[in-house]
Design an enzyme around this catalytic site. Sequence first.
Site, PDB file in Angstrom:
ATOM      1  N   HIS A   1      -9.543   1.396   4.688  1.00 21.99           N
ATOM      2  CA  HIS A   1      -8.277   1.531   5.429  1.00 21.99           C
ATOM      3  C   HIS A   1      -8.495   2.459   6.624  1.00 21.99           C
ATOM      4  O   HIS A   1      -9.262   3.425   6.534  1.00 21.99           O
ATOM      5  CB  HIS A   1      -7.190   2.086   4.501  1.00 21.99           C
ATOM      6  CG  HIS A   1      -5.831   1.994   5.120  1.00 21.99           C
ATOM      7  ND1 HIS A   1      -5.378   2.905   6.041  1.00 21.99           N
ATOM      8  CD2 HIS A   1      -4.847   1.065   4.992  1.00 21.99           C
ATOM      9  CE1 HIS A   1      -4.159   2.545   6.431  1.00 21.99           C
ATOM     10  NE2 HIS A   1      -3.818   1.433   5.815  1.00 21.99           N
TER      11      HIS A   1
ATOM     12  N   GLU B   1      -6.818   4.778   7.789  1.00 27.02           N
ATOM     13  CA  GLU B   1      -6.550   6.205   7.525  1.00 27.02           C
ATOM     14  C   GLU B   1      -7.762   6.851   6.863  1.00 27.02           C
ATOM     15  O   GLU B   1      -8.069   8.021   7.118  1.00 27.02           O
ATOM     16  CB  GLU B   1      -5.282   6.340   6.663  1.00 27.02           C
ATOM     17  CG  GLU B   1      -4.037   6.041   7.491  1.00 27.02           C
ATOM     18  CD  GLU B   1      -2.868   5.477   6.699  1.00 27.02           C
ATOM     19  OE1 GLU B   1      -2.856   5.577   5.459  1.00 27.02           O
ATOM     20  OE2 GLU B   1      -1.951   4.927   7.349  1.00 27.02           O
TER      21      GLU B   1
ATOM     22  N   GLU C   1      -5.529  -4.967  10.396  1.00 25.72           N
ATOM     23  CA  GLU C   1      -4.488  -3.971  10.658  1.00 25.72           C
ATOM     24  C   GLU C   1      -4.779  -3.266  11.988  1.00 25.72           C
ATOM     25  O   GLU C   1      -5.573  -2.313  12.009  1.00 25.72           O
ATOM     26  CB  GLU C   1      -4.461  -2.930   9.537  1.00 25.72           C
ATOM     27  CG  GLU C   1      -4.125  -3.483   8.174  1.00 25.72           C
ATOM     28  CD  GLU C   1      -3.480  -2.441   7.269  1.00 25.72           C
ATOM     29  OE1 GLU C   1      -2.429  -2.737   6.726  1.00 25.72           O
ATOM     30  OE2 GLU C   1      -4.032  -1.331   7.137  1.00 25.72           O
TER      31      GLU C   1
ATOM     32  N   GLY D   1       2.790  -1.060   4.229  1.00 24.92           N
ATOM     33  CA  GLY D   1       2.940   0.345   3.868  1.00 24.92           C
ATOM     34  C   GLY D   1       4.402   0.685   3.614  1.00 24.92           C
ATOM     35  O   GLY D   1       4.947   0.412   2.538  1.00 24.92           O
ATOM     36  N   GLY D   2       5.050   1.247   4.610  1.00 25.52           N
ATOM     37  CA  GLY D   2       6.415   1.778   4.482  1.00 25.52           C
ATOM     38  C   GLY D   2       7.398   0.850   3.781  1.00 25.52           C
ATOM     39  O   GLY D   2       8.143   1.281   2.887  1.00 25.52           O
TER      40      GLY D   2
ATOM     41  N   ASN E   1       0.883  -1.174   0.000  1.00 23.43           N
ATOM     42  CA  ASN E   1       0.000   0.000   0.000  1.00 23.43           C
ATOM     43  C   ASN E   1       0.916   1.217   0.000  1.00 23.43           C
ATOM     44  O   ASN E   1       1.500   1.546   1.024  1.00 23.43           O
ATOM     45  CB  ASN E   1      -0.898  -0.029   1.249  1.00 23.43           C
ATOM     46  CG  ASN E   1      -1.732   1.244   1.375  1.00 23.43           C
ATOM     47  OD1 ASN E   1      -1.763   2.071   0.447  1.00 23.43           O
ATOM     48  ND2 ASN E   1      -2.392   1.408   2.500  1.00 23.43           N
ATOM     49  N   TRP E   2       1.026   1.837  -1.167  1.00 24.03           N
ATOM     50  CA  TRP E   2       1.954   2.967  -1.295  1.00 24.03           C
ATOM     51  C   TRP E   2       1.432   4.239  -0.624  1.00 24.03           C
ATOM     52  O   TRP E   2       2.150   5.224  -0.533  1.00 24.03           O
ATOM     53  CB  TRP E   2       2.233   3.244  -2.770  1.00 24.03           C
ATOM     54  CG  TRP E   2       3.218   2.294  -3.394  1.00 24.03           C
ATOM     55  CD1 TRP E   2       3.898   1.275  -2.772  1.00 24.03           C
ATOM     56  CD2 TRP E   2       3.654   2.290  -4.759  1.00 24.03           C
ATOM     57  NE1 TRP E   2       4.730   0.648  -3.653  1.00 24.03           N
ATOM     58  CE2 TRP E   2       4.603   1.242  -4.883  1.00 24.03           C
ATOM     59  CE3 TRP E   2       3.341   3.057  -5.883  1.00 24.03           C
ATOM     60  CZ2 TRP E   2       5.235   0.961  -6.102  1.00 24.03           C
ATOM     61  CZ3 TRP E   2       3.963   2.775  -7.090  1.00 24.03           C
ATOM     62  CH2 TRP E   2       4.898   1.734  -7.196  1.00 24.03           C
ATOM     63  N   LYS E   3       0.151   4.238  -0.234  1.00 25.35           N
ATOM     64  CA  LYS E   3      -0.453   5.440   0.357  1.00 25.35           C
ATOM     65  C   LYS E   3      -0.196   6.635  -0.570  1.00 25.35           C
ATOM     66  O   LYS E   3      -0.217   6.462  -1.790  1.00 25.35           O
ATOM     67  CB  LYS E   3       0.080   5.644   1.774  1.00 25.35           C
ATOM     68  CG  LYS E   3      -0.117   4.366   2.616  1.00 25.35           C
ATOM     69  CD  LYS E   3       0.097   4.539   4.075  1.00 25.35           C
ATOM     70  CE  LYS E   3      -0.162   3.199   4.782  1.00 25.35           C
ATOM     71  NZ  LYS E   3      -0.041   3.257   6.224  1.00 25.35           N
TER      72      LYS E   3
END
Length: 250
Positions: free
Chosen positions: A94, A96, A166, A233-234, A9-11
């Site tokens: 998600h 976020e 998550e 993510g990161g 997930n590159w956000k």
Amino acid sequence: MRTPIIAGNWKMFKTVPEAKAFIEEVKGKAEVEGVESVICAPFTNLPALVEAVKGTSIKIGAQNLHFEDNGAFTGEISGEMLKGLGVDYVIIGHSERRAYFAETDETVNKKMHAAFRHGLTPIVCVGEKLEEREAGQTKDVCKVQTEAAFQGLSADQAAEAVIAYEPIWAIGTGKSSTAQDANEVISYIRDLVKGMYGEDVANKVRIQYGGSVKPENVAEYMGQSDIDGALVGGASLQPASYIQLVQGAK
Ligand SMILES: O=C(CO)COP(=O)(O)O
């Protein structure tokens, strides 16, 4: 047998040239037989990514969609539009988006239906906040979110869906849930699916863990009985690290 799925997930990271360069570097390496490899990127990258992964086994996903197919919804993107581009997956709900963009259990459910309407596979996110975990409410929160997300979906659709557990306190914090704890919650989520759809669907649905997954800990999660992959993510942003994640998921 469930096929493990690693999804990056590159956000809100990477321009189009950066996205293309990433695929050039991971081609042939972040491709492992028996592991599904998916990059979920910002909307702006999707056409270039779909083109760049042609001839590879890497799949492309979006990070959101609107629940209507078209209409006066300025700034929104529909499932029909994503499918038309050649996108296969879409992240829904998600944390976020729930925290910053007013995503609710109800909109998550509408988006699940929209995804299936257009042949997109949803990766639906559930998970508790730190205070909920500390209050012993982890399973209650996952139950409410999971049951709401699947409301009205058929058994065939449910079996196709991917769920990402998550825990919010583990996202981007470096504090990952232990593999055993994550497995316990994930097997509970699988039981919820069994309660809704029966054993066959529960055995088919893939459930990922997400939250500070890295090349160093991915194998530990994958070694658990109920964890079918990771939403990352990161650590999905650097080609070398993404390659190790996919290779470590075997
Ligand atoms: O939110 C996540 C994936 O959707 C997890 O992010 P991190 O891997 O950066 O903790």
